[in-house]
Design an enzyme around this catalytic site. Structure first.
Site, PDB file in Angstrom:
ATOM      1  N   LYS A 182     -36.495 -48.625  45.526  1.00 44.15           N
ATOM      2  CA  LYS A 182     -37.119 -49.631  44.673  1.00 44.15           C
ATOM      3  C   LYS A 182     -36.479 -51.005  44.842  1.00 44.15           C
ATOM      4  CE  LYS A 182     -39.883 -46.791  42.250  1.00 44.15           C
ATOM      5  NZ  LYS A 182     -41.349 -46.920  42.160  1.00 44.15           N
ATOM      6  N   ASN A 236     -49.745 -37.854  31.092  1.00 52.71           N
ATOM      7  CA  ASN A 236     -48.526 -37.045  31.160  1.00 52.71           C
ATOM      8  C   ASN A 236     -47.958 -36.863  29.763  1.00 52.71           C
ATOM      9  OD1 ASN A 236     -46.567 -39.321  30.652  1.00 52.71           O
ATOM     10  ND2 ASN A 236     -47.480 -40.046  32.571  1.00 52.71           N
ATOM     11  N   ASP A 258     -48.946 -42.100  39.260  1.00 58.85           N
ATOM     12  CA  ASP A 258     -48.849 -42.507  40.662  1.00 58.85           C
ATOM     13  C   ASP A 258     -50.225 -42.722  41.288  1.00 58.85           C
ATOM     14  OD1 ASP A 258     -46.045 -42.472  40.806  1.00 58.85           O
ATOM     15  OD2 ASP A 258     -46.044 -40.296  41.038  1.00 58.85           O
ATOM     16  N   LYS A 295     -70.195 -38.625  30.938  1.00 58.53           N
ATOM     17  CA  LYS A 295     -69.438 -37.385  30.825  1.00 58.53           C
ATOM     18  C   LYS A 295     -69.924 -36.375  31.861  1.00 58.53           C
ATOM     19  CE  LYS A 295     -68.373 -33.557  27.719  1.00 58.53           C
ATOM     20  NZ  LYS A 295     -68.597 -32.946  26.390  1.00 58.53           N
ATOM     21  N   LYS A 327     -34.060 -43.147  44.921  1.00 61.68           N
ATOM     22  CA  LYS A 327     -35.116 -43.957  44.313  1.00 61.68           C
ATOM     23  C   LYS A 327     -34.621 -45.361  43.990  1.00 61.68           C
ATOM     24  CE  LYS A 327     -38.340 -42.115  41.892  1.00 61.68           C
ATOM     25  NZ  LYS A 327     -39.193 -41.444  40.888  1.00 61.68           N
ATOM     26  N   PHE A 329     -36.644 -46.455  35.398  1.00 61.81           N
ATOM     27  CA  PHE A 329     -36.442 -45.111  34.865  1.00 61.81           C
ATOM     28  C   PHE A 329     -37.087 -44.123  35.821  1.00 61.81           C
ATOM     29  CE2 PHE A 329     -34.811 -46.859  31.107  1.00 61.81           C
ATOM     30  CZ  PHE A 329     -34.377 -45.847  30.252  1.00 61.81           C
ATOM     31  N   PRO A 370     -50.621 -49.284  41.957  1.00 64.23           N
ATOM     32  CA  PRO A 370     -49.589 -50.235  42.370  1.00 64.23           C
ATOM     33  C   PRO A 370     -48.231 -49.854  41.781  1.00 64.23           C
ATOM     34  CG  PRO A 370     -51.021 -51.199  40.700  1.00 64.23           C
ATOM     35  CD  PRO A 370     -51.658 -49.913  41.119  1.00 64.23           C
ATOM     36  N   ASP A 371     -47.171 -50.143  42.522  1.00 65.59           N
ATOM     37  CA  ASP A 371     -45.803 -49.861  42.073  1.00 65.59           C
ATOM     38  C   ASP A 371     -45.327 -51.062  41.252  1.00 65.59           C
ATOM     39  OD1 ASP A 371     -42.991 -49.583  41.856  1.00 65.59           O
ATOM     40  OD2 ASP A 371     -42.970 -48.280  43.621  1.00 65.59           O
ATOM     41  N   ILE A 372     -45.356 -50.914  39.943  1.00 69.09           N
ATOM     42  CA  ILE A 372     -45.051 -52.032  39.049  1.00 69.09           C
ATOM     43  C   ILE A 372     -43.615 -52.496  39.206  1.00 69.09           C
ATOM     44  CG2 ILE A 372     -44.937 -52.756  36.640  1.00 69.09           C
ATOM     45  CD1 ILE A 372     -47.145 -50.697  36.049  1.00 69.09           C
TER      46      ILE A 372
END
Length: 406
Positions: free
Chosen positions: A347, A211, A280, A290, A343, A329, A308-310
């Site tokens: 969380k 990203n 995600d 390659k 959110k 964040f 995994p959701d850290i």
């Protein structure tokens, strides 16, 4: 202009690192400081007073008996107007003088005569063998016990050709530490874990999914926490940024690697700030070689699974004392106030910081919104370091409130 209005007394002792002091002097003036230079006789063998006067815009002092100072009391007059003393370079001999109260020249005398309120910072610079000598280490220990702030030294190649500890820090590092010395130590004694930057999920050995996060906000939070007195560990995805001085950095690439590094380090942390823009999903069927273009133009079929959701994983490990205090964040593209509040609750964290991601990625400034159980607070657009300092202040307040409740 973070040193605007500050009067800095810059002391130079003998050493080839004086050439860095010239650059440091200019950097401090550019940051808004008024710099008064004091040189020892030995420093004059490495750089001239004319050079330092040209860079500081102030007369350079070297003699205890300088008639330009009222009553010939330069050791008193110069320190009473200063906001900090920085000795850079600080030789092994001068460290001895400071540790034992020797006052045989202007610089050592004014350091001894400085008011208790006046911070003293020193940047050692010497040969590696001199630095590692037991006598130097005894003096170093005494200076730390006396409240003197030691900047460095760094390790690397030295002017004598040897390699090891003893190099003076770079001018920007010293400038950052000087600026940090004026920041409130609201996180003194605390340990802070920060994630920053993007993650990179490989498709094949040369391609991947990532990203636009530059890591600037996360690195700013790490620096602000260090400035506030915390011991900071920064776990970073791929960025082109240098870690702030005094911050320990662990480099990772993928979301899974970041998860593993965070989970290995989170126990014993007082604060966890999840700034990183973590992917995600990851590619399940990544190729070991390659991928080649197909003659029929067909695109490869990629299969994904969720990473995994850290943040949620760390929040689930919060202990009875409320540590680590978790801050998340959220980078949204729309409906920030609605999505941010949802959110935070999802969380299970006490504080979430929201922004519009594509308006801030790669930029030096930002606008953020703080979400907590009371609602939300908008922090107006400002530089990311300024926002990070505001965030650290808010975290410190909440830590104090938590400790009062327990």
């Amino acid at each position: 202009m973070e040193l605007t209005g500050k009067k800095i007394l810059l002391g130079l002792t003998g050493g080839v690192a004086c050439y860095k002091s010239a650059e440091l002097c200019r950097a401090m003036t550019r940051a808004g400081a008024q710099v008064q230079v004091v040189m020892t006789d030995a420093a004059g063998h490495f750089i001239t007073a004319v050079t330092m006067q040209a860079l500081s815009g102030q007369p350079v002092h070297g003699s205890q008996w300088d008639a330009r100072i009222d009553n010939n009391m330069a050791h008193i007059e110069l320190t009473r107007a200063a906001d900090a003393i920085l000795v850079a370079p600080c030789s092994a001999d001068f460290m001895f003088k400071l540790a034992h109260g020797v006052a045989d020249d202007l610089l050592s005398t004014l350091c001894l005569a400085r008011p208790h309120r006046l911070p003293l910072l020193v940047a050692p610079a010497m040969n590696v063998e001199m630095w590692e000598n037991p006598a130097t280490q005894r003096n170093l220990k005494q200076l730390r016990e006396d409240g003197v702030r030691i900047l460095g030294p760094a390790a690397g190649e030295q002017a004598c050709g040897e390699v090891g500890l003893g190099r003076m820090l770079e001018p920007q590092q010293m400038l950052d530490e000087l600026i940090a010395s004026f920041q409130p130590k609201v996180l003194a004694g605390k340990r802070v874990l920060v994630t920053a930057g993007p993650t990179f999920e490989p498709i094949d050995p040369v391609r991947g999914i990532t990203n636009l996060s530059s890591g600037k906000m996360g690195y700013a939070v790490a620096r602000a926490a260090h400035e506030a007195g915390a011991e900071v560990l920064l776990i970073s995805g791929p960025t082109a940024l240098e870690a702030p001085y005094g911050v320990r950095r662990v480099d990772v690439q993928s979301a899974q690697q970041m998860h593993d590094a965070v989970m290995a380090a989170c126990d014993g942390q007082h604060v966890f700030v999840a700034v990183a823009a973590v992917a995600d999903w990851r590619v399940v069927n990544a190729s070991a070689q390659k991928m080649k273009k197909q003659s029929d133009g067909a695109a490869p079929e990629l299969k994904f699974e969720q990473n995994p959701d850290i943040l949620a994983a760390v929040a689930a490990r919060t202990n009875l004392a409320g540590y680590p205090y978790c801050v998340g964040f959220a980078a949204e593209s729309e409906n920030l106030l609605e999505y941010g509040a949802v959110k935070r609750e999802k969380k299970g964290i006490p504080l979430l910081v929201g922004n519009i991601g594509h308006h801030t990625f790669g930029q030096d400034d930002n606008t953020i919104v703080l979400f907590d159980e009371s609602g939300h607070t908008v922090l107006p657009r400002a530089g990311k370091l300024d926002l990070a300092r505001q965030l650290v202040s808010e975290i410190a307040k909440r830590l104090d409130q938590n400790s009062l409740l327990k």
